[in-house]
Design a protein around this motif. Structure first.
Motif, PDB file in Angstrom:
ATOM      1  N   SER A   1       0.843  -1.194   0.000  1.00 45.45           N
ATOM      2  CA  SER A   1       0.000   0.000   0.000  1.00 45.45           C
ATOM      3  C   SER A   1       0.876   1.241   0.000  1.00 45.45           C
ATOM      4  O   SER A   1       1.772   1.388   0.828  1.00 45.45           O
ATOM      5  CB  SER A   1      -0.904   0.013   1.229  1.00 45.45           C
ATOM      6  OG  SER A   1      -1.520   1.282   1.342  1.00 45.45           O
ATOM      7  N   LEU A   2       0.645   2.139  -0.944  1.00 45.53           N
ATOM      8  CA  LEU A   2       1.406   3.392  -0.999  1.00 45.53           C
ATOM      9  C   LEU A   2       0.541   4.540  -0.507  1.00 45.53           C
ATOM     10  O   LEU A   2       0.853   5.704  -0.748  1.00 45.53           O
ATOM     11  CB  LEU A   2       1.870   3.677  -2.434  1.00 45.53           C
ATOM     12  CG  LEU A   2       2.479   2.550  -3.261  1.00 45.53           C
ATOM     13  CD1 LEU A   2       3.072   3.108  -4.538  1.00 45.53           C
ATOM     14  CD2 LEU A   2       3.552   1.810  -2.489  1.00 45.53           C
TER      15      LEU A   2
ATOM     16  N   ILE B   1       4.851  -2.263   6.988  1.00 49.51           N
ATOM     17  CA  ILE B   1       4.587  -0.831   7.026  1.00 49.51           C
ATOM     18  C   ILE B   1       5.734  -0.112   7.735  1.00 49.51           C
ATOM     19  O   ILE B   1       6.124  -0.482   8.839  1.00 49.51           O
ATOM     20  CB  ILE B   1       3.253  -0.549   7.746  1.00 49.51           C
ATOM     21  CG1 ILE B   1       2.100  -1.220   6.986  1.00 49.51           C
ATOM     22  CG2 ILE B   1       3.028   0.952   7.896  1.00 49.51           C
ATOM     23  CD1 ILE B   1       0.764  -1.197   7.710  1.00 49.51           C
ATOM     24  N   VAL B   2       6.314   0.892   7.088  1.00 49.43           N
ATOM     25  CA  VAL B   2       7.345   1.721   7.709  1.00 49.43           C
ATOM     26  C   VAL B   2       6.824   3.153   7.716  1.00 49.43           C
ATOM     27  O   VAL B   2       6.528   3.709   6.663  1.00 49.43           O
ATOM     28  CB  VAL B   2       8.669   1.652   6.921  1.00 49.43           C
ATOM     29  CG1 VAL B   2       9.689   2.623   7.506  1.00 49.43           C
ATOM     30  CG2 VAL B   2       9.218   0.236   6.884  1.00 49.43           C
ATOM     31  N   ALA B   3       6.682   3.719   8.918  1.00 47.43           N
ATOM     32  CA  ALA B   3       6.115   5.063   9.010  1.00 47.43           C
ATOM     33  C   ALA B   3       7.067   6.097   8.421  1.00 47.43           C
ATOM     34  O   ALA B   3       8.283   5.930   8.450  1.00 47.43           O
ATOM     35  CB  ALA B   3       5.808   5.393  10.467  1.00 47.43           C
ATOM     36  N   GLY B   4       6.490   7.158   7.854  1.00 50.58           N
ATOM     37  CA  GLY B   4       7.284   8.305   7.432  1.00 50.58           C
ATOM     38  C   GLY B   4       7.829   8.255   6.016  1.00 50.58           C
ATOM     39  O   GLY B   4       8.477   9.203   5.582  1.00 50.58           O
ATOM     40  N   GLN B   5       7.582   7.154   5.298  1.00 49.28           N
ATOM     41  CA  GLN B   5       8.100   7.090   3.926  1.00 49.28           C
ATOM     42  C   GLN B   5       7.140   7.723   2.917  1.00 49.28           C
ATOM     43  O   GLN B   5       5.931   7.685   3.080  1.00 49.28           O
ATOM     44  CB  GLN B   5       8.362   5.631   3.531  1.00 49.28           C
ATOM     45  CG  GLN B   5       9.615   5.060   4.168  1.00 49.28           C
ATOM     46  CD  GLN B   5      10.054   3.779   3.470  1.00 49.28           C
ATOM     47  OE1 GLN B   5       9.244   2.942   3.112  1.00 49.28           O
ATOM     48  NE2 GLN B   5      11.362   3.630   3.298  1.00 49.28           N
TER      49      GLN B   5
ATOM     50  N   ALA C   1       6.746   7.133  -3.299  1.00 44.58           N
ATOM     51  CA  ALA C   1       7.761   6.647  -4.240  1.00 44.58           C
ATOM     52  C   ALA C   1       8.822   5.808  -3.523  1.00 44.58           C
ATOM     53  O   ALA C   1       9.323   4.818  -4.070  1.00 44.58           O
ATOM     54  CB  ALA C   1       8.415   7.819  -4.970  1.00 44.58           C
ATOM     55  N   GLN C   2       9.129   6.191  -2.291  1.00 48.46           N
ATOM     56  CA  GLN C   2      10.101   5.401  -1.507  1.00 48.46           C
ATOM     57  C   GLN C   2       9.534   4.017  -1.199  1.00 48.46           C
ATOM     58  O   GLN C   2      10.248   3.023  -1.248  1.00 48.46           O
ATOM     59  CB  GLN C   2      10.416   6.107  -0.179  1.00 48.46           C
ATOM     60  CG  GLN C   2      11.272   7.354  -0.331  1.00 48.46           C
ATOM     61  CD  GLN C   2      11.432   8.054   1.019  1.00 48.46           C
ATOM     62  OE1 GLN C   2      10.440   8.411   1.653  1.00 48.46           O
ATOM     63  NE2 GLN C   2      12.677   8.228   1.453  1.00 48.46           N
ATOM     64  N   ILE C   3       8.243   4.000  -0.865  1.00 47.26           N
ATOM     65  CA  ILE C   3       7.617   2.710  -0.556  1.00 47.26           C
ATOM     66  C   ILE C   3       7.620   1.824  -1.815  1.00 47.26           C
ATOM     67  O   ILE C   3       7.881   0.628  -1.738  1.00 47.26           O
ATOM     68  CB  ILE C   3       6.176   2.895  -0.041  1.00 47.26           C
ATOM     69  CG1 ILE C   3       6.165   3.832   1.166  1.00 47.26           C
ATOM     70  CG2 ILE C   3       5.561   1.546   0.342  1.00 47.26           C
ATOM     71  CD1 ILE C   3       4.777   4.183   1.671  1.00 47.26           C
ATOM     72  N   ALA C   4       7.373   2.455  -2.957  1.00 52.05           N
ATOM     73  CA  ALA C   4       7.372   1.693  -4.214  1.00 52.05           C
ATOM     74  C   ALA C   4       8.740   1.057  -4.440  1.00 52.05           C
ATOM     75  O   ALA C   4       8.847  -0.123  -4.805  1.00 52.05           O
ATOM     76  CB  ALA C   4       7.007   2.605  -5.385  1.00 52.05           C
ATOM     77  N   ARG C   5       9.780   1.837  -4.203  1.00 52.36           N
ATOM     78  CA  ARG C   5      11.135   1.321  -4.410  1.00 52.36           C
ATOM     79  C   ARG C   5      11.403   0.156  -3.448  1.00 52.36           C
ATOM     80  O   ARG C   5      11.929  -0.884  -3.838  1.00 52.36           O
ATOM     81  CB  ARG C   5      12.154   2.441  -4.188  1.00 52.36           C
ATOM     82  CG  ARG C   5      13.562   2.056  -4.631  1.00 52.36           C
ATOM     83  CD  ARG C   5      14.512   3.247  -4.647  1.00 52.36           C
ATOM     84  NE  ARG C   5      14.159   4.225  -5.675  1.00 52.36           N
ATOM     85  CZ  ARG C   5      13.994   5.530  -5.440  1.00 52.36           C
ATOM     86  NH1 ARG C   5      14.115   6.005  -4.225  1.00 52.36           N
ATOM     87  NH2 ARG C   5      13.700   6.346  -6.431  1.00 52.36           N
TER      88      ARG C   5
ATOM     89  N   GLU D   1      -3.271  -0.424   6.800  1.00 50.69           N
ATOM     90  CA  GLU D   1      -3.740  -1.530   7.641  1.00 50.69           C
ATOM     91  C   GLU D   1      -4.845  -2.316   6.916  1.00 50.69           C
ATOM     92  O   GLU D   1      -4.925  -3.533   7.019  1.00 50.69           O
ATOM     93  CB  GLU D   1      -4.240  -0.970   8.976  1.00 50.69           C
ATOM     94  CG  GLU D   1      -4.550  -1.996  10.031  1.00 50.69           C
ATOM     95  CD  GLU D   1      -3.415  -2.997  10.288  1.00 50.69           C
ATOM     96  OE1 GLU D   1      -3.730  -4.146  10.616  1.00 50.69           O
ATOM     97  OE2 GLU D   1      -2.218  -2.622  10.157  1.00 50.69           O
ATOM     98  N   GLN D   2      -5.674  -1.593   6.151  1.00 46.22           N
ATOM     99  CA  GLN D   2      -6.758  -2.241   5.389  1.00 46.22           C
ATOM    100  C   GLN D   2      -6.187  -3.312   4.450  1.00 46.22           C
ATOM    101  O   GLN D   2      -6.690  -4.431   4.380  1.00 46.22           O
ATOM    102  CB  GLN D   2      -7.506  -1.177   4.569  1.00 46.22           C
ATOM    103  CG  GLN D   2      -8.703  -1.726   3.790  1.00 46.22           C
ATOM    104  CD  GLN D   2      -9.236  -0.720   2.758  1.00 46.22           C
ATOM    105  OE1 GLN D   2      -8.788   0.416   2.668  1.00 46.22           O
ATOM    106  NE2 GLN D   2     -10.213  -1.164   1.977  1.00 46.22           N
TER     107      GLN D   2
END
Ligand code: GTP
Ligand code: MG
Length: 360
Positions: free
Chosen positions: A136-137, A162-166, A169-173, A146-147
Motif C-alpha cells: 500500500s502506498l 509498514i514503515v512510518a514516514g516514507q 515513491a520510496q515505498i514503491a522502491r 492496515e486495510q
C-alpha cells in the motif's frame, strides 16, 4: 448493470425479428430507438453516433433486406458491433515481463483500488500459482495500509511491512526491492485516491510510475459514475499513461454507459470487472460475453466457468447418487443451496442464461 439497456434493446430487436420483410424505413426507425436506448444508458454521444451509423449501413445492405430472416441478421449486426465497441477480443492482465512484474493501481477515492488489488492478488495466487506481494502506498488515509494488511492476512498473501514516514515513491522502491529479494513473481502497488482529479495526485502517480516501472498501470473506475469514469480514464491516460481499466461495481445498478464507451473513447481496454465486495468477485472482461448478456443471449461460457470453479464434481456425483437412492436429506439440500449462493445466487445465474432477461 445492463438490465435496462438489455430490456430496451431486446424489445426493439424483438419487434424487428417478428416482422417478415424489412424496409429501409423500418431499419431507420429501429436505429432511432437504439440510439435513444444507448443515450439513456449513458453511453457517450460520439460512441452512440458511430455505433448506430455503422449498424445502419450494414443493415440496409442488400444481403440483409433480401435475406430470409432480415430481423435476425440485424440482431447479429448489432451484436457484432457491440463486441467491436467493447473491444473485440478481450485482453487480460499481461504478466509477460521479467519478474517481479509490477502492477500499479490508480484511481479516485473509493473507486475500489484496494479491494481490486486484493482480488487480483487472490486470483494470481490461487488460480495462476504466482507468488504475489501487495504494497500500500497510501500514506494519506488513516488505516489505509492496515486495510490492505488485513486483506493480506485473510487471504494469506504477504504485504510489504509498514514503515512510518516514507513517501509513496520510496515505498514503491522498497516494495520492488523486497519482491526481488523474496523471489516474487508479481508486486501489486495500491496507491492513494483523492476525491477529485488534481495535479498533486497526478504528479505523485507519475513519480511512482517512474520509480516502479510497472508493466501494467490499471485505472480502477467505478462503473456507477458513468461518463465521469470515461473522462477520468482519458485524463489519467494523458498524464500518467494507462495500460488498462478495471471497472468496479458492475454488480450495481449502473446504466452500462461507462463499460460501453470506455474502449472507444480512451482506446484503453477494460481488462477486469469487479462484480461484488468479496475478494472472489473478479472477472476478466470478455466483449463477446458482455454483448451476449446485453442482448439477452445469455453468457453460457461464464456460467460454465463459474460452475467449474465452484462446484465440487465429486460431491455433486455423491449427491446425485443419494438422490437416486432416496437418501437426499436436509443437509444435502443445504449443500445445494450453498453451492448456488457461491455462484451468485438465483439472480446471478439467471442473468447468464439465454432468454431469461426477457422473461424477467
Ligand atoms: N459491490 C461492489 N463493491 C465494491 C466493488 N469493489 C469495491 N467495492 C467496495 O467499495 C468500497 C471501497 O473500496 P476500496 O477498495 O476501499 O476503494 P479504494 O479505491 O481503495 O478507496 P481509497 O483507498 O479510499 O481511495 C468498499 O466497501 C468495497 O467493498 C465491486 O466490484 N462491487
Ligand atoms: Mg484504498
Amino acid at each position: 448493470m445492463f438490465d435496462n439497456l438489455s430490456e430496451k434493446l431486446g424489445g426493439i430487436l424483438d419487434r424487428l425479428t417478428r416482422r417478415g420483410a424489412l424496409t429501409e424505413a423500418d431499419v431507420d426507425a429501429a436505429m432511432r430507438e437504439v440510439r435513444r436506448a444507448l443515450l439513456e444508458a449513458d453511453v457517450s454521444l460520439d460512441v452512440v453516433r458511430s455505433f448506430t451509423e455503422k449498424v445502419r449501413e450494414q443493415a440496409i445492405g442488400a444481403t440483409v433486406v433480401k435475406s430470409v430472416t432480415p430481423g435476425q441478421m440485424v440482431v447479429k449486426i448489432v451484436h457484432d458491433e457491440l463486441v467491436a465497441t467493447l473491444g473485440s477480443d478481450g485482453q487480460s492482465i499481461d504478466l509477460n515481463a521479467v519478474p517481479p512484474v509490477a502492477i500499479m493501481m490508480v484511481g479516485l477515492q473509493g473507486s475500489g483500488k484496494t479491494t481490486t488489488t486484493a482480488k487480483l492478488a487472490r486470483r494470481m495466487t490461487q488460480r495462476d500459482k504466482r507468488k504475489v506481494l501487495m504494497a500500500s502506498l497510501d500514506i494519506y488515509r488513516p488505516a489505509a495500509m492496515e486495510q490492505l494488511a488485513v486483506l493480506g492476512r485473510d487471504l494469506d498473501i504477504p504485504t510489504l511491512p509498514i514503515v512510518a514516514g516514507q513517501k509513496p515513491a520510496q515505498i514503491a522502491r522498497r516494495a520492488l526491492e523486497a519482491a526481488k529479494l523474496g523471489g516474487y513473481d508479481v508486486v501489486l502497488l495500491d496507491t492513494a485516491g483523492r476525491t477529485t482529479l488534481d495535479e498533486e495526485m497526478m504528479s505523485e502517480a507519475a513519480e511512482i510510475k517512474a520509480v516502479a516501472n510497472p508493466h501494467e498501470v490499471l485505472l480502477v473506475a467505478d462503473s456507477l459514475t458513468g461518463q465521469d469514469a470515461v473522462n477520468l480514464a482519458r485524463a489519467f491516460d494523458q498524464r500518467v499513461g494507462l495500460t488498462g481499466i478495471a471497472l468496479t461495481r458492475v454488480d450495481g445498478d449502473g446504466r452500462g454507459g461507462a463499460a460501453l464507451s470506455m474502449r472507444a473513447v480512451t482506446g484503453k481496454p477494460i481488462k477486469l470487472i469487479g462484480t461484488g465486495e468479496k475478494t472472489d468477485a473478479l472477472e476478466d472482461f470478455h466483449p463477446s460475453r458482455i454483448a451476449g448478456r446485453i442482448l439477452g443471449m445469455g453468457d453460457v461460457v461464464s456460467l460454465v466457468e463459474k460452475a467449474a470453479a465452484n462446484i465440487d464434481a465429486e460431491k455433486a456425483a455423491r449427491t446425485a447418487e443419494r438422490m437416486r437412492k432416496g437418501q437426499f436429506d436436509l443437509s444435502d439440500m443445504r449443500e445445494q443451496l450453498l453451492q448456488m449462493a457461491n455462484m451468485g445466487g438465483i439472480t446471478g445465474l439467471m442473468g447468464m442464461m439465454p432468454g431469461v432477461a426477457k422473461m424477467k
